[in-house]
Design an enzyme around this catalytic site. Structure first.
Site, PDB file in Angstrom:
ATOM      1  N   THR A   1       0.836  -1.205   0.000  1.00 40.35           N
ATOM      2  CA  THR A   1       0.000   0.000   0.000  1.00 40.35           C
ATOM      3  C   THR A   1       0.868   1.250   0.000  1.00 40.35           C
ATOM      4  OG1 THR A   1      -1.759  -1.157   1.167  1.00 40.35           O
ATOM      5  CG2 THR A   1      -1.802   1.245   1.263  1.00 40.35           C
TER       6      THR A   1
ATOM      7  N   ARG B   1       2.107   7.201  -6.558  1.00 37.29           N
ATOM      8  CA  ARG B   1       1.140   8.244  -6.928  1.00 37.29           C
ATOM      9  C   ARG B   1       1.657   9.644  -6.571  1.00 37.29           C
ATOM     10  NH1 ARG B   1      -2.507   4.012  -5.919  1.00 37.29           N
ATOM     11  NH2 ARG B   1      -2.706   4.348  -3.679  1.00 37.29           N
TER      12      ARG B   1
ATOM     13  N   SER C   1       1.068  -8.217  -1.557  1.00 36.31           N
ATOM     14  CA  SER C   1      -0.276  -7.647  -1.549  1.00 36.31           C
ATOM     15  C   SER C   1      -1.377  -8.702  -1.570  1.00 36.31           C
ATOM     16  CB  SER C   1      -0.447  -6.690  -2.737  1.00 36.31           C
ATOM     17  OG  SER C   1      -1.703  -6.065  -2.697  1.00 36.31           O
TER      18      SER C   1
ATOM     19  N   ASN D   1      -5.366  -9.784   3.682  1.00 41.92           N
ATOM     20  CA  ASN D   1      -5.285 -10.266   5.057  1.00 41.92           C
ATOM     21  C   ASN D   1      -6.664 -10.443   5.679  1.00 41.92           C
ATOM     22  OD1 ASN D   1      -2.482 -10.428   5.260  1.00 41.92           O
ATOM     23  ND2 ASN D   1      -2.286  -8.279   5.808  1.00 41.92           N
ATOM     24  N   CYS D   2      -7.597  -9.582   5.303  1.00 44.91           N
ATOM     25  CA  CYS D   2      -8.932  -9.664   5.894  1.00 44.91           C
ATOM     26  C   CYS D   2      -9.655 -10.950   5.482  1.00 44.91           C
ATOM     27  CB  CYS D   2      -9.762  -8.446   5.511  1.00 44.91           C
ATOM     28  SG  CYS D   2      -9.932  -8.217   3.735  1.00 44.91           S
TER      29      CYS D   2
END
Length: 119
Positions: free
Chosen positions: A14, A21, A38, A41-42
């Protein structure tokens, strides 16, 4: 500016995307000890509980997709073994080959994750 991120799952990935950006010209390198970058995890409780059957279903980005989408150098199976702040380098062990090298940085971000502690 060259940014090295230790840890490429959740927080590290993240942060790397956010850095890209904000600073399009930055060189961003992610060093991740595992073979993954990436993942969701949830979703882990659902995987453990059997509602999600495939571990691959938790993978949000492969290193190749992440590299292509964000122009970030993702190095999986690379373990940071030492931080040398006086030289602004990280000692890296490439787990596949056994090669050890130093990677320089201007900025260093630590996101190695954690392991639960059981009593």
């Amino acid at each position: 500016m060259k940014v090295v991120i230790i840890g490429g799952v959740a927080g590290g990935a993240t942060a790397a995307a956010r850095i890209r950006r904000l600073e399009e010209t930055a060189q961003v390198i992610i060093l991740e000890r595992s073979g993954y970058v990436s993942y969701a995890n949830c979703g882990l409780p659902y995987y453990i509980g059997g509602r999600i059957r495939s571990r691959e279903a938790l993978t949000l980005q492969t290193p190749e997709k992440f590299r292509k989408r964000f122009c970030i150098d993702v190095r999986t199976r690379h373990e940071a073994t030492a931080i040398n702040p006086d030289r602004k380098t990280v000692t890296v062990h490439e787990l596949e080959t056994g090669r050890v090298y130093e990677e320089s940085y201007d900025k260093l971000l630590l996101s190695p994750g954690a392991k639960p502690h059981r009593h």
